[in-house]
Enzyme design. Structure first.
Site, PDB file in Angstrom:
ATOM      1  N   LEU A 132       0.838  -1.200   0.000  1.00 21.97           N
ATOM      2  CA  LEU A 132       0.000   0.000   0.000  1.00 21.97           C
ATOM      3  C   LEU A 132       0.874   1.251   0.000  1.00 21.97           C
ATOM      4  CD1 LEU A 132      -2.845  -0.979   2.498  1.00 21.97           C
ATOM      5  CD2 LEU A 132      -2.463  -1.671   0.121  1.00 21.97           C
ATOM      6  N   ARG A 151       1.811  14.853   6.559  1.00 18.63           N
ATOM      7  CA  ARG A 151       2.667  15.319   7.655  1.00 18.63           C
ATOM      8  C   ARG A 151       4.154  15.381   7.309  1.00 18.63           C
ATOM      9  NH1 ARG A 151       1.081  11.656  12.488  1.00 18.63           N
ATOM     10  NH2 ARG A 151       0.011  10.391  10.909  1.00 18.63           N
ATOM     11  N   GLY A 157      -9.327   4.357   2.363  1.00 17.44           N
ATOM     12  CA  GLY A 157      -8.958   3.476   3.462  1.00 17.44           C
ATOM     13  C   GLY A 157      -8.108   2.303   3.019  1.00 17.44           C
ATOM     14  N   ASN A 185       5.461   8.587   9.291  1.00 18.19           N
ATOM     15  CA  ASN A 185       4.363   9.525   9.062  1.00 18.19           C
ATOM     16  C   ASN A 185       4.862  10.954   8.901  1.00 18.19           C
ATOM     17  OD1 ASN A 185       2.170   7.623   9.248  1.00 18.19           O
ATOM     18  ND2 ASN A 185       2.655   7.489  11.424  1.00 18.19           N
TER      19      ASN A 185
HETATM   20  C1  UD1 Z   1      -2.847   1.407   9.993  1.00 12.47           C
HETATM   21  C2  UD1 Z   1      -3.804   0.391  10.619  1.00 12.47           C
HETATM   22  C3  UD1 Z   1      -3.523   0.321  12.117  1.00 12.47           C
HETATM   23  C4  UD1 Z   1      -2.071  -0.042  12.393  1.00 12.47           C
HETATM   24  C5  UD1 Z   1      -1.144   0.945  11.647  1.00 12.47           C
HETATM   25  C6  UD1 Z   1       0.263   0.461  11.747  1.00 12.47           C
HETATM   26  C7  UD1 Z   1      -5.847   0.463   9.306  1.00 12.47           C
HETATM   27  C8  UD1 Z   1      -7.237   0.959   9.237  1.00 12.47           C
HETATM   28  N1  UD1 Z   1      -5.168   0.805  10.390  1.00 12.47           N
HETATM   29  O1  UD1 Z   1      -3.176   2.672  10.524  1.00 12.47           O
HETATM   30  O2  UD1 Z   1      -4.336  -0.663  12.720  1.00 12.47           O
HETATM   31  O3  UD1 Z   1      -1.809  -0.012  13.770  1.00 12.47           O
HETATM   32  O4  UD1 Z   1      -1.493   1.037  10.247  1.00 12.47           O
HETATM   33  O5  UD1 Z   1       1.149   1.408  11.170  1.00 12.47           O
HETATM   34  O6  UD1 Z   1      -5.428  -0.240   8.424  1.00 12.47           O
HETATM   35  N2  UD1 Z   1      -3.047   3.697   2.325  1.00 12.47           N
HETATM   36  C9  UD1 Z   1      -3.452   3.592   1.014  1.00 12.47           C
HETATM   37  N3  UD1 Z   1      -4.716   3.965   0.685  1.00 12.47           N
HETATM   38  C10 UD1 Z   1      -5.605   4.425   1.616  1.00 12.47           C
HETATM   39  C11 UD1 Z   1      -5.176   4.527   2.943  1.00 12.47           C
HETATM   40  C12 UD1 Z   1      -3.890   4.156   3.281  1.00 12.47           C
HETATM   41  O7  UD1 Z   1      -2.673   3.191   0.153  1.00 12.47           O
HETATM   42  O8  UD1 Z   1      -6.741   4.723   1.222  1.00 12.47           O
HETATM   43  C13 UD1 Z   1      -1.663   3.309   2.671  1.00 12.47           C
HETATM   44  C14 UD1 Z   1      -0.844   4.447   3.223  1.00 12.47           C
HETATM   45  O9  UD1 Z   1      -0.160   5.110   2.163  1.00 12.47           O
HETATM   46  C15 UD1 Z   1       0.101   3.745   4.170  1.00 12.47           C
HETATM   47  C16 UD1 Z   1      -0.678   2.539   4.640  1.00 12.47           C
HETATM   48  O10 UD1 Z   1      -1.715   2.346   3.707  1.00 12.47           O
HETATM   49  O11 UD1 Z   1       1.259   3.277   3.509  1.00 12.47           O
HETATM   50  C17 UD1 Z   1      -1.236   2.714   6.031  1.00 12.47           C
HETATM   51  O12 UD1 Z   1      -2.135   3.785   6.040  1.00 12.47           O
HETATM   52  P1  UD1 Z   1      -2.211   4.809   7.239  1.00 12.47           P
HETATM   53  O13 UD1 Z   1      -3.229   5.833   6.939  1.00 12.47           O
HETATM   54  O14 UD1 Z   1      -0.860   5.279   7.583  1.00 12.47           O
HETATM   55  O15 UD1 Z   1      -2.771   3.859   8.382  1.00 12.47           O
HETATM   56  P2  UD1 Z   1      -2.645   4.077   9.920  1.00 12.47           P
HETATM   57  O16 UD1 Z   1      -3.619   5.094  10.344  1.00 12.47           O
HETATM   58  O17 UD1 Z   1      -1.245   4.272  10.257  1.00 12.47           O
HETATM   59 CA    CA Z   2       0.761   5.062   9.197  1.00 12.64          CA
END
Ligand code: UD1
Ligand code: CA
Length: 454
Positions: free
Chosen positions: A6, A13, A76, A224
């Site tokens: 992902l 940030r 998400g 982040n």
């Molecule tokens: C996520 C987890 C959380 C975990 C944490 C660990 C979920 C809902 N939550 O939270 O349980 O403790 O990671 O670091 O999964 N991304 C996409 N498309 C999207 C959203 C996110 O590609 O629509 C990618 C982001 O670029 C990133 C990763 O997914 O690389 C994680 O997304 P992020 O928003 O950072 O999740 P957290 O809130 O950190």
């Molecule tokens: Ca994250």
């Protein structure tokens, strides 16, 4: 195995125009680190979910190293995985990784993936000293029941110190049936990948976890903001330095070394504080690196000592050299054994033979220098006529007096001596003294005295 990485998030940030996954750790992008770990797990190229900065991310990698899908809107982590579904083979296990978690180790992922099968979802969890905003692992009688995101968690759930790392290995056929069932009725209004865990439990799948990673193991932590980036950089550097120390390298301080490429070292090597190693660097047995040097694409021979503040780029350095302090070697510098290059001496595209010395304030460019040559302080090879570069040859055992200019192309014969201050515009014959100097004379002279104003 289907590996899904992902990498669509914006990384607000970071406060940077550069897409988050392109920010470097140890001189290369976070995504390249993740791809490297993934590459060791499966021959199938991983599927990277791109969104923000997709074109820029794609342009920075060679085609064929991975497949990409586009998540046009970031709805998400569950929604992100859904975009990869068409490329996922049903019979294989799918492994979800994050593009902004550069330190994850292949071995950890192998163990995780090995736990998953057609009826089992495997989740990598960690014990956190400070669980912060990570998703909490909810267990009943020891069995995982669900992951609750921090924002949606009750005060009791927030006390749980076992957190979700985000790494998950799951049966693909089941995943395809479950992803469309995700809801976004949570605090963020997002389709959470983490909700798959409760769905798996409801569908009668087993949900298993390897031993939670201990608090001191940070390999699963992401980036982040720039504070996280610095933390991951240092953890990675400490990892590289520790490996070298275990191989017998004497590193004075793990927290003050930076390796941005590959550093290989033989036994009895000592590295003082503050040096940066870039590209491919090899240090042979017994090499000593003084404080605050930069070595980029350099090979250093046995027993050579590099003194403080030296800048070495694209050089091949032989055995038992003494380089620096404040030396500069540029691409094409090739030094035989026993060579001394001292302070404020610059060498570019030039060879120096055995036991030759240029100890002070000198420029040697486009030159071939033989063995046992002494180059005096302030010597300059005038290699550039404003248009073209020209070559200087200095044969064995020549002695170049201080403050000499060698106007290239020019040759100094074997055993020749150039007097101090020579401006050499024609070849200097072997074994003779060559001198270009106005004759010295002394005349009577009265120093002026300062006028006094009345
Ligand atoms: C996520 C987890 C959380 C975990 C944490 C660990 C979920 C809902 N939550 O939270 O349980 O403790 O990671 O670091 O999964 N991304 C996409 N498309 C999207 C959203 C996110 O590609 O629509 C990618 C982001 O670029 C990133 C990763 O997914 O690389 C994680 O997304 P992020 O928003 O950072 O999740 P957290 O809130 O950190
Ligand atoms: Ca994250």
């Amino acid at each position: 195995m289907n590996i899904i990485i992902l990498a669509a998030g914006k990384g607000t940030r970071m406060k940077s125009a550069l897409p988050k996954v392109l920010h470097p750790v140890a001189g290369r992008s976070m995504l390249s680190h993740v791809l490297e770990s993934a590459g060791k797990l499966s021959a199938q190229p991983p599927i990277v979910v791109l969104g923000h900065g997709a074109a820029e991310v794609q342009a920075s990698f060679t085609a064929g190293t991975y497949r990409t899908v586009l998540q046009a809107e970031q709805l998400g982590t569950g929604h992100a995985v859904m975009q990869a579904v068409p490329l996922c083979a049903d019979s294989a296990v799918s492994l979800v990784m994050y593009g902004d978690v550069p330190l994850i180790q292949t071995e950890t992922l192998k163990q995780l993936a090995a736990l998953a099968n057609a009826n089992t979802l495997a989740l990598l969890t960690a014990r956190a000293a400070d669980p912060m905003a990570y998703g909490r692992i909810v267990r009943q009688a020891g069995q995982v029941r669900a992951i609750v995101e921090f924002k949606d968690a009750s005060p009791e759930q927030r006390l749980i110190d076992e957190v979700n790392t985000g790494f998950m290995a799951l049966p693909t056929a089941w995943m395809k049936t479950a992803l469309p069932r995700l809801q976004n009725n949570n605090k963020n209004g997002e389709y959470y990948l983490t909700d798959l865990v409760a769905l798996a439990v409801a569908d009668g799948l087993s949900v298993v976890t390897p031993q939670p990673l201990p608090p001191q193991n940070k390999e699963w932590e992401g980036v982040n903001d720039r504070v996280d980036l610095e933390a991951r950089e240092r953890e990675y550097q400490v990892r590289l330095a520790t490996e070298l120390m275990r191989q017998g390298v004497h590193i004075i301080d793990r927290s003050r070394i930076d390796i941005r490429g590959t550093l290989t070292a033989e036994s009895e090597v000592r590295i003082d504080v503050g040096s940066v190693f870039e590209g491919e660097v090899h240090l042979a047995r017994g090499v000593k690196i003084g404080p605050h040097c930069l070595l980029k694409n350099v090979q250093v021979g046995e027993g050579t000592v590099i003194e403080a503040f030296s800048h070495l780029d694209g050089a091949r350095i032989g055995a038992d050299n003494k380089i620096g302090p404040f030396a500069r070697l540029r691409p094409g510098a090739k030094l035989a054994s026993g060579v001394h290059i001292g302070n404020f001496t610059e060498v570019k595209n030039a060879e120096l033979g055995e036991n030759s010395k240029a100890n002070h304030l000198t420029y040697i460019g486009d030159a071939t220098i033989g063995a046992r040559v002494n180059v005096g302080a302030g010597t300059i090879t005038c290699n550039y006529d404003g248009v073209n570069k020209h070559h200087t040859v200095i044969e064995d055992e020549a002695f170049i007096g201080s403050d000499t200019q060698l106007i290239a192309p020019v040759r100094v014969g074997r055993g020749a001596t150039l007097a101090a201050g020579t401006t050499l515009s024609k070849d200097a014959p072997a074994d003779m003294l060559t001198i270009t100097r106005a004759e010295q004379k002394s005349v009577k002279w009265k120093r002026p005295v300062k006028k006094t104003v009345a």
